[in-house]
Design an enzyme around this catalytic site. Structure first.
Site, PDB file in Angstrom:
ATOM      1  N   LYS A  82     -31.922  36.063 -70.556  1.00 50.73           N
ATOM      2  CA  LYS A  82     -33.011  37.050 -69.946  1.00 50.73           C
ATOM      3  C   LYS A  82     -33.639  37.997 -71.005  1.00 50.73           C
ATOM      4  CE  LYS A  82     -31.318  36.848 -65.050  1.00 50.73           C
ATOM      5  NZ  LYS A  82     -31.072  37.739 -63.997  1.00 50.73           N
ATOM      6  N   TYR A 106     -38.543  32.570 -58.959  1.00 48.14           N
ATOM      7  CA  TYR A 106     -37.805  33.198 -58.011  1.00 48.14           C
ATOM      8  C   TYR A 106     -38.164  33.135 -56.649  1.00 48.14           C
ATOM      9  CZ  TYR A 106     -34.556  34.621 -61.918  1.00 48.14           C
ATOM     10  OH  TYR A 106     -33.833  34.932 -62.771  1.00 48.14           O
ATOM     11  N   ASN A 148     -29.261  41.778 -66.331  1.00 54.67           N
ATOM     12  CA  ASN A 148     -27.760  41.200 -66.268  1.00 54.67           C
ATOM     13  C   ASN A 148     -27.789  39.904 -67.178  1.00 54.67           C
ATOM     14  OD1 ASN A 148     -29.417  39.504 -64.625  1.00 54.67           O
ATOM     15  ND2 ASN A 148     -27.856  39.755 -62.860  1.00 54.67           N
ATOM     16  N   HIS A 169     -29.160  33.941 -66.540  1.00 56.40           N
ATOM     17  CA  HIS A 169     -29.362  33.280 -64.916  1.00 56.40           C
ATOM     18  C   HIS A 169     -28.676  31.913 -65.066  1.00 56.40           C
ATOM     19  CE1 HIS A 169     -31.328  31.203 -61.799  1.00 56.40           C
ATOM     20  NE2 HIS A 169     -31.507  30.127 -62.445  1.00 56.40           N
ATOM     21  N   GLU A 189     -34.859  23.756 -61.166  1.00 67.11           N
ATOM     22  CA  GLU A 189     -34.847  24.876 -62.117  1.00 67.11           C
ATOM     23  C   GLU A 189     -34.883  23.776 -63.321  1.00 67.11           C
ATOM     24  OE1 GLU A 189     -32.990  28.382 -60.100  1.00 67.11           O
ATOM     25  OE2 GLU A 189     -31.672  27.491 -61.666  1.00 67.11           O
TER      26      GLU A 189
HETATM   27  P1  IDP Z   1     -27.639  35.721 -59.747  1.00 67.17           P
HETATM   28  O1  IDP Z   1     -28.492  35.633 -60.883  1.00 67.17           O
HETATM   29  O2  IDP Z   1     -26.142  36.143 -59.974  1.00 67.17           O
HETATM   30  O3  IDP Z   1     -27.458  34.257 -59.084  1.00 67.17           O
HETATM   31  P2  IDP Z   1     -29.137  36.419 -57.213  1.00 67.17           P
HETATM   32  O4  IDP Z   1     -28.875  36.977 -56.024  1.00 67.17           O
HETATM   33  O5  IDP Z   1     -29.738  35.142 -57.220  1.00 67.17           O
HETATM   34  O6  IDP Z   1     -28.371  36.666 -58.565  1.00 67.17           O
HETATM   35  O7  IDP Z   1     -30.606  37.377 -57.777  1.00 67.17           O
HETATM   36  C1  IDP Z   1     -31.440  36.816 -58.813  1.00 67.17           C
HETATM   37  C2  IDP Z   1     -31.660  38.046 -59.916  1.00 67.17           C
HETATM   38  O8  IDP Z   1     -32.308  39.162 -59.257  1.00 67.17           O
HETATM   39  C3  IDP Z   1     -30.462  38.607 -60.422  1.00 67.17           C
HETATM   40  O9  IDP Z   1     -29.875  38.022 -61.400  1.00 67.17           O
HETATM   41  C4  IDP Z   1     -30.943  40.151 -60.753  1.00 67.17           C
HETATM   42  O10 IDP Z   1     -31.626  39.938 -62.042  1.00 67.17           O
HETATM   43  C5  IDP Z   1     -31.711  40.598 -59.690  1.00 67.17           C
HETATM   44  N1  IDP Z   1     -31.003  41.397 -58.548  1.00 67.17           N
HETATM   45  C6  IDP Z   1     -30.241  40.753 -57.746  1.00 67.17           C
HETATM   46  N2  IDP Z   1     -29.917  41.698 -57.117  1.00 67.17           N
HETATM   47  C7  IDP Z   1     -30.306  42.763 -57.223  1.00 67.17           C
HETATM   48  C8  IDP Z   1     -30.568  44.125 -56.729  1.00 67.17           C
HETATM   49  O11 IDP Z   1     -30.033  44.788 -55.739  1.00 67.17           O
HETATM   50  N3  IDP Z   1     -31.351  44.998 -57.452  1.00 67.17           N
HETATM   51  C9  IDP Z   1     -32.095  44.755 -58.589  1.00 67.17           C
HETATM   52  N4  IDP Z   1     -32.139  43.378 -59.308  1.00 67.17           N
HETATM   53  C10 IDP Z   1     -31.276  42.404 -58.395  1.00 67.17           C
HETATM   54 MG    MG Z   2     -29.402  33.289 -57.961  1.00 64.87          MG
END
Ligand code: IDP
Ligand code: MG
Length: 139
Positions: free
Chosen positions: A11, A51, A114, A117, A128
């Site tokens: 990312k 997304y 984070n 992805h 994807e």
């Molecule tokens: P993942 O990337 O671990 O699969 P997802 O729940 O699919 O997590 O969420 C997609 C992305 O959205 C996350 O990687 C993160 O960058 C962002 N995200 C998820 N939950 C939160 C939140 O509670 N606050 C802000 N950003 C979030």
């Molecule tokens: Mg996800």
């Protein structure tokens, strides 16, 4: 275990921090094979499309802003049970809860920033992977 393929991304936070090489080294050390790789950028509308499953979540706007804020590295990873293997190496969504041997534990900073992805299921990977890579680049 079936040999599978998954879509991975480094990312904008991790690319900007200069962590691309270190993350690729972790991927290769874990035995995942990089079968396609490209640095690119997501326009805001492209991030929104990628997304779309999260469009009703409170963090959707913030997420799409972040994901279109700078270059990303998209890749296809292959290996035994690759989808689970890559998500295990990534660590949990919230970087502050991720272990020191995970990518998010080392290179992520929060639940939103984070570092990486990964597709969460075969059906997701099937959508994807072609989002980024034409079939001819996937031999
Ligand atoms: P993942 O990337 O671990 O699969 P997802 O729940 O699919 O997590 O969420 C997609 C992305 O959205 C996350 O990687 C993160 O960058 C962002 N995200 C998820 N939950 C939160 C939140 O509670 N606050 C802000 N950003 C979030
Ligand atoms: Mg996800």
């Amino acid at each position: 275990m079936a040999v599978l393929r998954t879509l991975g991304m480094i990312k904008p936070d991790a690319v900007a921090a200069g962590s691309t090489g270190a993350i690729l080294a972790m991927i290769e050390a874990a035995g995942l094979r990089v079968v396609a790789l490209r640095m690119t950028r997501l326009a805001r509308a492209e991030a929104e499309a990628f997304y779309a499953v999260h469009s009703q979540r409170g963090f959707y706007g913030e997420l799409c802003e972040f994901m279109s804020s700078g270059p990303i590295v998209a890749m296809v990873l292959e290996g035994p049970d690759a989808i689970v293997a890559w998500r295990t190496l990534m660590g949990p969504t919230d970087s502050t809860k991720a272990g020191p041997d995970t990518v998010r534990g080392r290179y992520g900073t929060s639940v939103s920033l984070n570092a990486v992805h990964g597709s969460d299921a075969p059906e997701t990977a099937a959508i994807e992977i072609p989002f980024f890579f034409p079939v001819r680049e996937l031999s």
